[in-house]
Motif scaffolding. Structure first.
Motif, PDB file in Angstrom:
ATOM      1  N   GLU A   1      33.903  90.676   8.789  1.00 37.26           N
ATOM      2  CA  GLU A   1      33.258  91.679   7.938  1.00 37.26           C
ATOM      3  C   GLU A   1      31.741  91.631   8.086  1.00 37.26           C
ATOM      4  N   ASP A   2      31.177  90.431   8.222  1.00 39.49           N
ATOM      5  CA  ASP A   2      29.728  90.301   8.410  1.00 39.49           C
ATOM      6  C   ASP A   2      29.279  90.935   9.729  1.00 39.49           C
ATOM      7  N   GLU A   3      30.057  90.712  10.806  1.00 39.15           N
ATOM      8  CA  GLU A   3      29.728  91.316  12.094  1.00 39.15           C
ATOM      9  C   GLU A   3      29.830  92.833  12.018  1.00 39.15           C
ATOM     10  N   ALA A   4      30.853  93.314  11.333  1.00 34.11           N
ATOM     11  CA  ALA A   4      31.039  94.757  11.192  1.00 34.11           C
ATOM     12  C   ALA A   4      29.884  95.379  10.411  1.00 34.11           C
ATOM     13  N   ARG A   5      29.450  94.723   9.350  1.00 31.49           N
ATOM     14  CA  ARG A   5      28.328  95.257   8.561  1.00 31.49           C
ATOM     15  C   ARG A   5      27.032  95.257   9.363  1.00 31.49           C
ATOM     16  N   ALA A   6      26.805  94.203  10.144  1.00 28.29           N
ATOM     17  CA  ALA A   6      25.603  94.151  10.991  1.00 28.29           C
ATOM     18  C   ALA A   6      25.657  95.267  12.038  1.00 28.29           C
ATOM     19  N   ALA A   7      26.831  95.473  12.625  1.00 21.59           N
ATOM     20  CA  ALA A   7      26.989  96.554  13.602  1.00 21.59           C
ATOM     21  C   ALA A   7      26.759  97.901  12.935  1.00 21.59           C
ATOM     22  N   ALA A   8      27.322  98.091  11.738  1.00 17.95           N
ATOM     23  CA  ALA A   8      27.155  99.362  11.025  1.00 17.95           C
ATOM     24  C   ALA A   8      25.688  99.623  10.719  1.00 17.95           C
ATOM     25  N   ASP A   9      24.954  98.595  10.317  1.00 19.68           N
ATOM     26  CA  ASP A   9      23.522  98.762  10.032  1.00 19.68           C
ATOM     27  C   ASP A   9      22.768  99.195  11.287  1.00 19.68           C
ATOM     28  N   ALA A  10      23.051  98.536  12.411  1.00 20.26           N
ATOM     29  CA  ALA A  10      22.372  98.876  13.659  1.00 20.26           C
ATOM     30  C   ALA A  10      22.751 100.290  14.120  1.00 20.26           C
ATOM     31  N   LEU A  11      24.032 100.629  13.999  1.00 18.94           N
ATOM     32  CA  LEU A  11      24.477 101.963  14.406  1.00 18.94           C
ATOM     33  C   LEU A  11      23.906 103.049  13.502  1.00 18.94           C
ATOM     34  N   GLN A  12      23.778 102.757  12.209  1.00 22.11           N
ATOM     35  CA  GLN A  12      23.187 103.729  11.288  1.00 22.11           C
ATOM     36  C   GLN A  12      21.744 103.998  11.663  1.00 22.11           C
TER      37      GLN A  12
ATOM     38  N   SER B   1      37.824 102.373  11.134  1.00 22.21           N
ATOM     39  CA  SER B   1      38.536 101.153  11.516  1.00 22.21           C
ATOM     40  C   SER B   1      39.002 100.305  10.339  1.00 22.21           C
ATOM     41  N   GLY B   2      38.312 100.410   9.213  1.00 27.45           N
ATOM     42  CA  GLY B   2      38.616  99.535   8.090  1.00 27.45           C
ATOM     43  C   GLY B   2      37.883  98.210   8.151  1.00 27.45           C
ATOM     44  N   TRP B   3      37.128  97.953   9.221  1.00 22.91           N
ATOM     45  CA  TRP B   3      36.414  96.693   9.360  1.00 22.91           C
ATOM     46  C   TRP B   3      35.283  96.544   8.358  1.00 22.91           C
ATOM     47  N   LEU B   4      34.881  97.636   7.720  1.00 17.79           N
ATOM     48  CA  LEU B   4      33.814  97.565   6.721  1.00 17.79           C
ATOM     49  C   LEU B   4      34.374  97.356   5.314  1.00 17.79           C
ATOM     50  N   GLY B   5      35.665  97.126   5.213  1.00 13.35           N
ATOM     51  CA  GLY B   5      36.285  96.858   3.923  1.00 13.35           C
ATOM     52  C   GLY B   5      37.054  98.038   3.370  1.00 13.35           C
ATOM     53  N   GLU B   6      36.649  99.228   3.725  1.00 13.56           N
ATOM     54  CA  GLU B   6      37.376 100.422   3.309  1.00 13.56           C
ATOM     55  C   GLU B   6      37.270 101.469   4.412  1.00 13.56           C
ATOM     56  N   VAL B   7      38.266 102.317   4.479  1.00 16.42           N
ATOM     57  CA  VAL B   7      38.257 103.410   5.442  1.00 16.42           C
ATOM     58  C   VAL B   7      37.634 104.617   4.745  1.00 16.42           C
ATOM     59  N   ARG B   8      36.606 105.187   5.378  1.00 11.37           N
ATOM     60  CA  ARG B   8      35.914 106.337   4.782  1.00 11.37           C
ATOM     61  C   ARG B   8      36.001 107.529   5.732  1.00 11.37           C
ATOM     62  N   PRO B   9      37.145 108.236   5.698  1.00 11.62           N
ATOM     63  CA  PRO B   9      37.343 109.337   6.633  1.00 11.62           C
ATOM     64  C   PRO B   9      36.362 110.492   6.447  1.00 11.62           C
ATOM     65  N   ASN B  10      35.896 110.749   5.232  1.00 12.41           N
ATOM     66  CA  ASN B  10      34.941 111.847   5.021  1.00 12.41           C
ATOM     67  C   ASN B  10      33.622 111.564   5.731  1.00 12.41           C
ATOM     68  N   ILE B  11      33.140 110.331   5.610  1.00 12.09           N
ATOM     69  CA  ILE B  11      31.903 109.936   6.288  1.00 12.09           C
ATOM     70  C   ILE B  11      32.114 109.984   7.798  1.00 12.09           C
ATOM     71  N   ALA B  12      33.257 109.467   8.248  1.00 13.86           N
ATOM     72  CA  ALA B  12      33.561 109.455   9.688  1.00 13.86           C
ATOM     73  C   ALA B  12      33.596 110.872  10.247  1.00 13.86           C
ATOM     74  N   ALA B  13      34.203 111.796   9.523  1.00 18.68           N
ATOM     75  CA  ALA B  13      34.288 113.185   9.995  1.00 18.68           C
ATOM     76  C   ALA B  13      32.894 113.797  10.119  1.00 18.68           C
ATOM     77  N   GLN B  14      32.039 113.546   9.139  1.00 20.78           N
ATOM     78  CA  GLN B  14      30.671 114.081   9.202  1.00 20.78           C
ATOM     79  C   GLN B  14      29.917 113.525  10.406  1.00 20.78           C
ATOM     80  N   LEU B  15      30.075 112.223  10.635  1.00 20.65           N
ATOM     81  CA  LEU B  15      29.389 111.582  11.755  1.00 20.65           C
ATOM     82  C   LEU B  15      29.929 112.077  13.096  1.00 20.65           C
ATOM     83  N   MET B  16      31.257 112.205  13.205  1.00 21.95           N
ATOM     84  CA  MET B  16      31.860 112.690  14.455  1.00 21.95           C
ATOM     85  C   MET B  16      31.427 114.127  14.742  1.00 21.95           C
ATOM     86  N   ARG B  17      31.379 114.941  13.697  1.00 23.84           N
ATOM     87  CA  ARG B  17      30.950 116.332  13.884  1.00 23.84           C
ATOM     88  C   ARG B  17      29.514 116.380  14.395  1.00 23.84           C
TER      89      ARG B  17
END
Length: 85
Positions: free
Chosen positions: A11-22, A42-58
């Motif tokens: 989870e710590d690695e996923a959060r660090a990756a998410a911060d860098a990717l953001q 992926s769920g690696w951040l603790g929860e799956v957020r499909p709405n956020i993912a859809a906005q980012l993918m778009r």
């Protein structure tokens, strides 16, 4: 962590990756936006957020990332992260 070997992120690695990717996404790196979207799904951040993912993918698709267009199209056709029309 070697993701190619099938290992998962802590989870710590996923959060660090998410911060860098953001940060990359915020700076206009559309590949970073697509990668962040995948992490959100992926769920690696603790929860799956499909709405956020859809906005980012778009956004990544509109920014010229072909793989993001494919993923966004699949998400849209299945109503993942958005309402089906």
């Amino acid at each position: 962590t070697d993701l190619a070997s099938g290992e998962s992120l802590s989870e710590d690695e996923a959060r660090a990756a998410a911060d860098a990717l953001q940060k990359a996404c915020d700076l206009g790196d559309q590949e970073g936006c697509a990668s962040l979207a995948a992490l959100e799904l992926s769920g690696w951040l603790g929860e799956v957020r499909p709405n956020i993912a859809a906005q980012l993918m778009r956004a990544a698709c509109q920014g010229g990332v072909p793989s993001a267009c494919s993923v966004f199209g699949t998400m849209a056709s299945r109503g993942i992260g958005m309402e089906l029309d």
